[in-house]
Design an enzyme around this catalytic site. Sequence first.
Site, mmCIF file in Angstrom:
data_model
loop_
_atom_site.group_PDB
_atom_site.id
_atom_site.type_symbol
_atom_site.label_atom_id
_atom_site.label_comp_id
_atom_site.label_asym_id
_atom_site.label_seq_id
_atom_site.Cartn_x
_atom_site.Cartn_y
_atom_site.Cartn_z
ATOM 1 N N ILE A 151 0.828 -1.199 0.000
ATOM 2 C CA ILE A 151 0.000 0.000 0.000
ATOM 3 C C ILE A 151 0.865 1.252 0.000
ATOM 4 C CG2 ILE A 151 -1.744 1.308 1.272
ATOM 5 C CD1 ILE A 151 -2.710 -1.435 2.394
ATOM 6 N N ASP A 170 10.659 3.162 7.565
ATOM 7 C CA ASP A 170 10.450 1.719 7.577
ATOM 8 C C ASP A 170 11.781 1.065 7.930
ATOM 9 O OD1 ASP A 170 10.048 -0.993 7.105
ATOM 10 O OD2 ASP A 170 8.646 -0.636 5.465
ATOM 11 N N ALA A 231 -4.844 2.067 8.345
ATOM 12 C CA ALA A 231 -4.206 0.786 8.658
ATOM 13 C C ALA A 231 -4.996 0.063 9.748
ATOM 14 C CB ALA A 231 -2.756 1.019 9.075
ATOM 15 N N ASP A 255 -9.913 6.094 8.719
ATOM 16 C CA ASP A 255 -10.774 5.031 8.195
ATOM 17 C C ASP A 255 -10.900 3.899 9.211
ATOM 18 O OD1 ASP A 255 -12.304 3.691 6.092
ATOM 19 O OD2 ASP A 255 -10.596 2.315 5.956
ATOM 20 N N GLU A 260 -13.739 -0.726 17.184
ATOM 21 C CA GLU A 260 -14.739 -0.558 16.129
ATOM 22 C C GLU A 260 -15.945 -1.461 16.375
ATOM 23 O OE1 GLU A 260 -13.030 -1.353 12.331
ATOM 24 O OE2 GLU A 260 -11.590 0.301 12.416
ATOM 25 N N HIS A 283 -14.095 2.245 8.020
ATOM 26 C CA HIS A 283 -13.238 1.100 7.687
ATOM 27 C C HIS A 283 -13.645 0.473 6.345
ATOM 28 C CE1 HIS A 283 -10.512 -2.212 9.558
ATOM 29 N NE2 HIS A 283 -10.272 -2.055 8.264
ATOM 30 N N GLY A 285 -11.576 0.976 3.548
ATOM 31 C CA GLY A 285 -10.399 1.078 2.685
ATOM 32 C C GLY A 285 -10.301 -0.028 1.656
ATOM 33 N N ALA A 286 -10.605 -1.246 2.061
ATOM 34 C CA ALA A 286 -10.489 -2.398 1.159
ATOM 35 C C ALA A 286 -11.799 -2.743 0.469
ATOM 36 C CB ALA A 286 -9.996 -3.610 1.937
#
Length: 324
Positions: A151, A170, A231, A255, A260, A283, A285-286
């Site tokens: 991503i 990272d 994420a 998101d 949740e 949520h 995103g996907a």
Amino acid sequence: MTTKIFVADKVAEFVQKSLNKLGEVLYRPTTKAQELPELIQDYNILVVRSTRVTEDTIKSATDLKMIIRAGAGTDNIDIPKATEHGVFVCNCPGTNSSAVAELVIGHMICADRLIHQTTETLKKGTWCKTKFQGSMGLRGRNLGIVSLGYIGKLVAKAAQGLGMVVYAYDPRKTQEIMDPWKITKMETLTELVEISDVVTVHTVLTEKTKHMFNEEIFKRFKNGAIFINAARGGIVDHTCLPKIVKEKGLKISLDVYEDEPSTTSEEFPQTELAKSITTLTPHIGASTKQASEAVGEMTVEIVQTFLNEKLPPMVNIKNRELLK
């Protein structure tokens, strides 16, 4: 012996049809986590998206051989307990990366240009053009990405297309790995947020990353910067957000959230938090048709591979002998 497959969340219709050819399928997309221990007892394969797979479920499922997360993240599954009971856990990495990246770019632009707020103002009959003329603008601005996986790389590419300069934090990636992507590596999270006009996080949720974005790190942000989390909710300490938004003028786009709702129809209790957030989505995103189809194809492929007594990619157990 017929393989019994339990699908606890919504999947594409073609996935249902494909799985029906591979075994006996119970499709119950409204299943709640607390119902699974009783329902899963006689099933061999469990497919979930957002439904939590707890220790009680795994202990109750005496015939369970595999859990498939129809998506990338697996934090809704008790992986240590699955491993202890010899249950394979699989996921579908990369299949929904484009969908998440698209939403991140959408949040970034909406937060900068306050598109939601301008829409609501016009719906109320007010032409308030002067109020919304002070956006930062994105061309030439610095984008900081936390975790440069599938991503993160897609977000970087899209942002570069808008003329943004991209930095990344990272620890697993070297500058040499980032060079082909024209991304500059930052050695610490603090260095990243201090230089960035926009920060987006794409790391997994672990004990180490839980609340990695807290009041201390938010204080190091530039005033008026944009922060996006698509994420996992636990990466951010939500309790500090109202205060930090007020003090730093940050624009927060979320998101994902801590605690949740467990199903698609429950109420969202964090309305006080929402008042301080610039843009919010539940949520999703996907959640595009493209992503759903890609996830579905990989889910069916995993089941087929397993039934052919081969070892699909696992996130926990690597021992082929357990297939016997």
